[in-house]
Design a protein around this motif. Structure first.
Motif, PDB file in Angstrom:
ATOM      1  N   TYR A 178     -15.468 -60.470  30.648  1.00 13.16           N
ATOM      2  CA  TYR A 178     -14.609 -59.774  31.729  1.00 13.16           C
ATOM      3  C   TYR A 178     -14.027 -58.984  30.365  1.00 13.16           C
ATOM      4  CZ  TYR A 178     -16.346 -62.240  35.394  1.00 13.16           C
ATOM      5  OH  TYR A 178     -16.856 -62.777  36.566  1.00 13.16           O
ATOM      6  N   VAL A 223     -15.586 -55.977  29.946  1.00 13.25           N
ATOM      7  CA  VAL A 223     -15.601 -54.801  30.688  1.00 13.25           C
ATOM      8  C   VAL A 223     -13.463 -54.237  30.107  1.00 13.25           C
ATOM      9  CG1 VAL A 223     -14.875 -54.516  33.217  1.00 13.25           C
ATOM     10  CG2 VAL A 223     -16.121 -55.899  32.302  1.00 13.25           C
ATOM     11  N   PHE A 238     -12.475 -50.476  28.816  1.00  9.67           N
ATOM     12  CA  PHE A 238     -11.783 -49.573  29.318  1.00  9.67           C
ATOM     13  C   PHE A 238     -10.457 -48.884  28.220  1.00  9.67           C
ATOM     14  CE2 PHE A 238     -13.682 -50.228  33.995  1.00  9.67           C
ATOM     15  CZ  PHE A 238     -14.632 -49.132  33.903  1.00  9.67           C
ATOM     16  N   PHE A 292      -9.815 -68.268  46.709  1.00 10.18           N
ATOM     17  CA  PHE A 292     -10.972 -67.973  47.826  1.00 10.18           C
ATOM     18  C   PHE A 292     -12.767 -67.812  46.690  1.00 10.18           C
ATOM     19  CE2 PHE A 292      -9.064 -63.650  46.982  1.00 10.18           C
ATOM     20  CZ  PHE A 292      -9.953 -63.064  47.107  1.00 10.18           C
ATOM     21  N   TRP A 293     -12.208 -66.665  45.720  1.00 13.32           N
ATOM     22  CA  TRP A 293     -13.061 -65.995  45.459  1.00 13.32           C
ATOM     23  C   TRP A 293     -13.453 -67.101  44.547  1.00 13.32           C
ATOM     24  CZ3 TRP A 293     -12.751 -65.948  39.679  1.00 13.32           C
ATOM     25  CH2 TRP A 293     -11.486 -66.051  39.297  1.00 13.32           C
ATOM     26  N   ARG A 325     -24.665 -51.146  22.163  1.00 18.54           N
ATOM     27  CA  ARG A 325     -23.381 -52.314  22.036  1.00 18.54           C
ATOM     28  C   ARG A 325     -22.485 -51.515  21.078  1.00 18.54           C
ATOM     29  NH1 ARG A 325     -21.872 -57.062  24.602  1.00 18.54           N
ATOM     30  NH2 ARG A 325     -20.677 -57.783  22.689  1.00 18.54           N
ATOM     31  N   ILE A 358     -20.710 -47.684  30.353  1.00 22.45           N
ATOM     32  CA  ILE A 358     -21.339 -48.371  30.201  1.00 22.45           C
ATOM     33  C   ILE A 358     -21.454 -49.383  31.546  1.00 22.45           C
ATOM     34  CG2 ILE A 358     -19.865 -50.091  29.079  1.00 22.45           C
ATOM     35  CD1 ILE A 358     -23.035 -51.436  27.661  1.00 22.45           C
ATOM     36  N   PHE A 408     -23.081 -52.675  32.817  1.00 22.27           N
ATOM     37  CA  PHE A 408     -23.810 -54.213  32.051  1.00 22.27           C
ATOM     38  C   PHE A 408     -24.752 -54.769  32.697  1.00 22.27           C
ATOM     39  CE2 PHE A 408     -19.840 -54.149  30.126  1.00 22.27           C
ATOM     40  CZ  PHE A 408     -19.865 -55.008  28.982  1.00 22.27           C
ATOM     41  N   ASP A 420     -25.274 -57.865  34.033  1.00 20.73           N
ATOM     42  CA  ASP A 420     -25.009 -58.230  35.109  1.00 20.73           C
ATOM     43  C   ASP A 420     -23.768 -57.930  35.402  1.00 20.73           C
ATOM     44  OD1 ASP A 420     -24.093 -58.956  32.007  1.00 20.73           O
ATOM     45  OD2 ASP A 420     -22.870 -60.626  33.374  1.00 20.73           O
ATOM     46  N   ARG A 438     -21.002 -57.511  36.141  1.00 14.84           N
ATOM     47  CA  ARG A 438     -19.703 -57.846  35.621  1.00 14.84           C
ATOM     48  C   ARG A 438     -18.016 -57.269  36.033  1.00 14.84           C
ATOM     49  NH1 ARG A 438     -20.410 -57.955  29.117  1.00 14.84           N
ATOM     50  NH2 ARG A 438     -22.670 -58.772  28.874  1.00 14.84           N
ATOM     51  N   LEU A 439     -18.273 -56.827  37.471  1.00 12.76           N
ATOM     52  CA  LEU A 439     -16.950 -57.129  38.796  1.00 12.76           C
ATOM     53  C   LEU A 439     -16.989 -58.081  38.250  1.00 12.76           C
ATOM     54  CD1 LEU A 439     -19.187 -55.154  41.501  1.00 12.76           C
ATOM     55  CD2 LEU A 439     -18.174 -54.122  39.782  1.00 12.76           C
ATOM     56  N   PHE A 440     -15.190 -57.998  38.491  1.00  5.70           N
ATOM     57  CA  PHE A 440     -14.238 -59.439  38.825  1.00  5.70           C
ATOM     58  C   PHE A 440     -13.995 -59.560  40.254  1.00  5.70           C
ATOM     59  CE2 PHE A 440     -11.475 -56.726  35.415  1.00  5.70           C
ATOM     60  CZ  PHE A 440     -11.997 -57.141  34.378  1.00  5.70           C
ATOM     61  N   PRO A 441     -14.496 -60.916  40.000  1.00  5.92           N
ATOM     62  CA  PRO A 441     -14.838 -61.250  41.784  1.00  5.92           C
ATOM     63  C   PRO A 441     -13.503 -61.689  42.192  1.00  5.92           C
ATOM     64  CG  PRO A 441     -14.937 -63.090  39.519  1.00  5.92           C
ATOM     65  CD  PRO A 441     -14.429 -61.636  39.386  1.00  5.92           C
ATOM     66  N   TRP A 442     -12.035 -61.446  41.610  1.00  4.50           N
ATOM     67  CA  TRP A 442     -10.584 -61.112  42.343  1.00  4.50           C
ATOM     68  C   TRP A 442     -10.560 -60.287  42.837  1.00  4.50           C
ATOM     69  CZ3 TRP A 442     -11.537 -62.476  37.620  1.00  4.50           C
ATOM     70  CH2 TRP A 442     -10.943 -61.905  36.514  1.00  4.50           C
ATOM     71  N   TYR A 465     -15.703 -58.151  48.448  1.00  3.91           N
ATOM     72  CA  TYR A 465     -15.618 -58.614  47.256  1.00  3.91           C
ATOM     73  C   TYR A 465     -16.981 -58.999  47.019  1.00  3.91           C
ATOM     74  CZ  TYR A 465     -10.105 -59.691  48.272  1.00  3.91           C
ATOM     75  OH  TYR A 465      -9.073 -59.603  48.522  1.00  3.91           O
ATOM     76  N   TYR A 509     -18.738 -60.690  45.932  1.00  2.50           N
ATOM     77  CA  TYR A 509     -19.528 -62.645  46.481  1.00  2.50           C
ATOM     78  C   TYR A 509     -19.915 -61.908  47.724  1.00  2.50           C
ATOM     79  CZ  TYR A 509     -15.824 -63.496  49.161  1.00  2.50           C
ATOM     80  OH  TYR A 509     -14.308 -64.343  50.437  1.00  2.50           O
ATOM     81  N   ARG A 531     -17.973 -47.769  38.898  1.00  2.00           N
ATOM     82  CA  ARG A 531     -16.553 -48.317  37.606  1.00  2.00           C
ATOM     83  C   ARG A 531     -16.922 -47.188  36.343  1.00  2.00           C
ATOM     84  NH1 ARG A 531     -15.988 -54.053  35.859  1.00  2.00           N
ATOM     85  NH2 ARG A 531     -17.699 -53.698  35.420  1.00  2.00           N
ATOM     86  N   SER A 532     -18.225 -46.966  35.893  1.00  2.00           N
ATOM     87  CA  SER A 532     -18.215 -46.407  34.480  1.00  2.00           C
ATOM     88  C   SER A 532     -18.330 -45.308  34.718  1.00  2.00           C
ATOM     89  CB  SER A 532     -19.622 -47.525  34.192  1.00  2.00           C
ATOM     90  OG  SER A 532     -20.939 -46.577  34.801  1.00  2.00           O
TER      91      SER A 532
END
Lengths: 284, 258
Positions: free
Chosen positions: A177, A180, A184, A275-276, B54, B83, B85, B87, B89-93, B132, B134, B148-149
């Motif tokens: 993360y 990422v 950015f 929750f996540w 990279r 880029i 990736f 995986d 790499r989305l932010f799960p929150w 989300y 998940y 996103r990229s």
């Protein structure tokens, strides 16, 4: 007869999931069953307590009967000072908790973010952490004889779990993360607020929950060690001095109930904000 | 044809130090990518293809040689290079739309909303704005990551085995989608993969790398017309040609004529 019962028990057991899902509402257990499960053990203890006091196994002078305790509740609730004392303790706990957890949060974040400060502070922190909390009491009395010393006493204890869990949370932020954020071109502030803080927040919340329940335990100790400020702990101690064991048990039950409620709300909050992470665990 | 998005890699070598041992990851890589080209880098695992990616995106530094984007030397990550990736790499929150809007800078809220909406539409995630990560499937997550990229309109998009974790059918579907996005955005794309068919379906050029140290083995142009037909003879012939580089091609049967 026995074989039939065993057969029935076997069927019930094998169909457990089906029965449970029939009784459940949206994945949650059916409420009466939940309540039944939760009250089974306390109920049993209560019944044993009742039987023991009826059979005079427990001496009345040292351990009150359930009836005495119920009467005790009546007495203190009519008096009014009981709820005042309880309220004073709750406010005291909130003050100590807020102070301790805020300081703890800042220390935890600092340790997690800076390797230099981690090396600098961690040894001292670990040494201080080993000091049993009552050992602070004499020093705190020097600082202040009033409310301040009790609040500080709670704050010290409330601080540790928040420091440790926040630090752990920040350390465990996935480098993926952070990368990422690098792509950015996040600056330090953005990296902190967009990645590190939200990612470590569930861990911080665990620390806060532990911290609040420790604070609630400590308030009783603080009121016993550093008296004349009122509060449920002091009241309990006074009741003991007058050999009113029924009221002592009333205080114990009240302390347990308030603690339980606080923990319950913190748990709900933890689940709400993380929750996540919880769903991440479930899906694995 | 856009003029921005050209990349030139000259004499690039990269070493890692692990326990006082120097490991030569990339050795003298030379590669030039034209604006708007789709390049695939394929090779066995450990050949340094991800490291090369990279380096280009700026997540690794300390290399020998030159990497120039539109003639300018790279200096760390920059918004002109995106880029995706392996995986996602989305932010799960964060919700899908917040994840996609994560990297947008210097835009007003309404502009930001519009950019996010456009990109959600581009990758076909309409209706999942508030979901989300998940709650998304692998393919959908990767779509969100692609969106996103792209929000900062990079000149060049780097894809690190973006479809590696997807099932075969979803992957084929995503190939079509990726080709559509590449055409629509009209940008340079460089994809690392180890799927020969994927590389053939999407690329103008295939860069074959060999391992330890990572060297450029061969650059194979793919002159097939788009959209490509996986079942065509030409496609099969190209595939044999690429597989030959890995000694995986089928040996011709022994025949003789009288």
């Amino acid at each position: 007869m026995l074989s039939k019962f065993l057969l029935l028990a076997g069927i019930v057991h094998s169909q457990k999931n089906k029965i449970m899902s029939f009784l459940s509402v949206r994945g949650n257990k059916y409420l009466p069953i939940k309540v039944l499960e939760g009250t089974l053990l306390p109920g049993t203890i209560f019944v044993i307590w009742l039987i023991c006091s009826r059979l005079n196994i427990l001496s009345k002078d040292f351990f009150p009967s359930p009836g005495d305790v119920v009467n005790g509740f009546h007495e203190v609730l009519n008096d009014g000072s009981f709820l005042d004392n309880l309220g004073m303790s709750v406010i005291r706990v909130l003050k100590g908790f807020l102070l301790g957890s805020t300081v703890g949060f800042v220390i935890g974040i600092t340790l997690g973010m800076s390797r230099f400060l981690e090396k600098l502070i961690t040894p001292i922190f670990n040494a201080i952490r080993q000091v049993p909390l009552p050992a602070w009491a004499p020093l705190l009395v020097l600082v202040s004889l009033g409310e301040m010393s009790r609040v500080l006493f709670i704050a010290i204890g409330a601080c540790y779990p928040v420091v440790l869990n926040t630090f752990e949370g920040v350390k465990n932020v996935r480098n993926d993360y952070v990368e990422v954020g690098k792509v950015f071109k996040f600056n330090r502030v953005q990296r902190f607020f967009k990645i590190i803080l939200p990612s470590s927040f569930p861990s911080t919340l665990t620390g806060l929950r532990l911290s609040l329940s420790i604070s609630w335990m400590l308030v009783v100790a603080a009121e016993i060690f550093m008296t004349s400020g009122g509060g449920i702990g002091e009241m309990m101690w006074a009741c003991r001095e007058y050999s009113r064991m029924d009221l002592v048990v009333v205080c114990i039950i009240a302390i347990a109930l308030v603690g339980f409620t606080m923990n319950f709300f913190m748990q709900k909050m933890e689940m709400f904000f993380s929750f996540w992470r919880l769903t991440l665990k479930q899906s694995r | 044809m856009k003029s921005t998005g050209t990349l030139s890699v000259t004499n690039v070598s990269k070493k890692f130090r692990v326990n006082n041992n120097e490991i030569h990851v990339l050795d003298n890589i030379n590669l030039s990518v034209k604006a708007g080209e789709f390049i695939s880098i394929i090779g066995l695992s450990g050949c340094g293809k991800t490291t090369l990616l990279r380096l280009i995106v700026g997540l690794e530094s300390d290399y020998e040689g030159d990497i120039l984007l539109d003639g300018r030397k790279l200096n760390g990550p920059s918004l002109d290079r995106g880029i995706v990736f392996q995986d996602h790499r989305l932010f799960p929150w964060l919700t899908v739309e917040k994840n996609i809007g994560l990297g947008i800078v210097g835009k007003s809220d309404t502009e930001k909303k519009e950019i996010v909406n456009n990109h959600i539409e581009l990758v076909g995630l309409k209706g999942f704005e508030k979901s989300y990560p998940y709650q998304l499937s692998g393919g959908m997550s990767q779509r969100a990551a692609i969106a996103r990229s792209l929000v900062n309109q990079p000149e060049i998009l780097l894809l690190d085995e973006p479809l590696g974790a997807l099932d075969a059918l979803t992957r084929m579907y995503m190939h079509k989608e990726l080709e559509r996005i590449w055409k629509k955005e009209n940008i340079t794309m460089i994809m690392v993969t180890h799927d020969v068919e994927e590389a053939l379906y999407l690329s103008d050029k295939i860069v074959v790398m060999s391992a330890r140290p990572g060297k450029l083995q061969k650059i194979i142009p793919v002159p097939l017309a788009r959209p490509r037909d996986r079942a065509s003879v030409e496609f099969a012939e190209m595939k044999e040609k690429v597989l030959e580089e890995f000694m995986l091609h089928t040996e011709p049967h022994f025949t003789y004529t009288i």
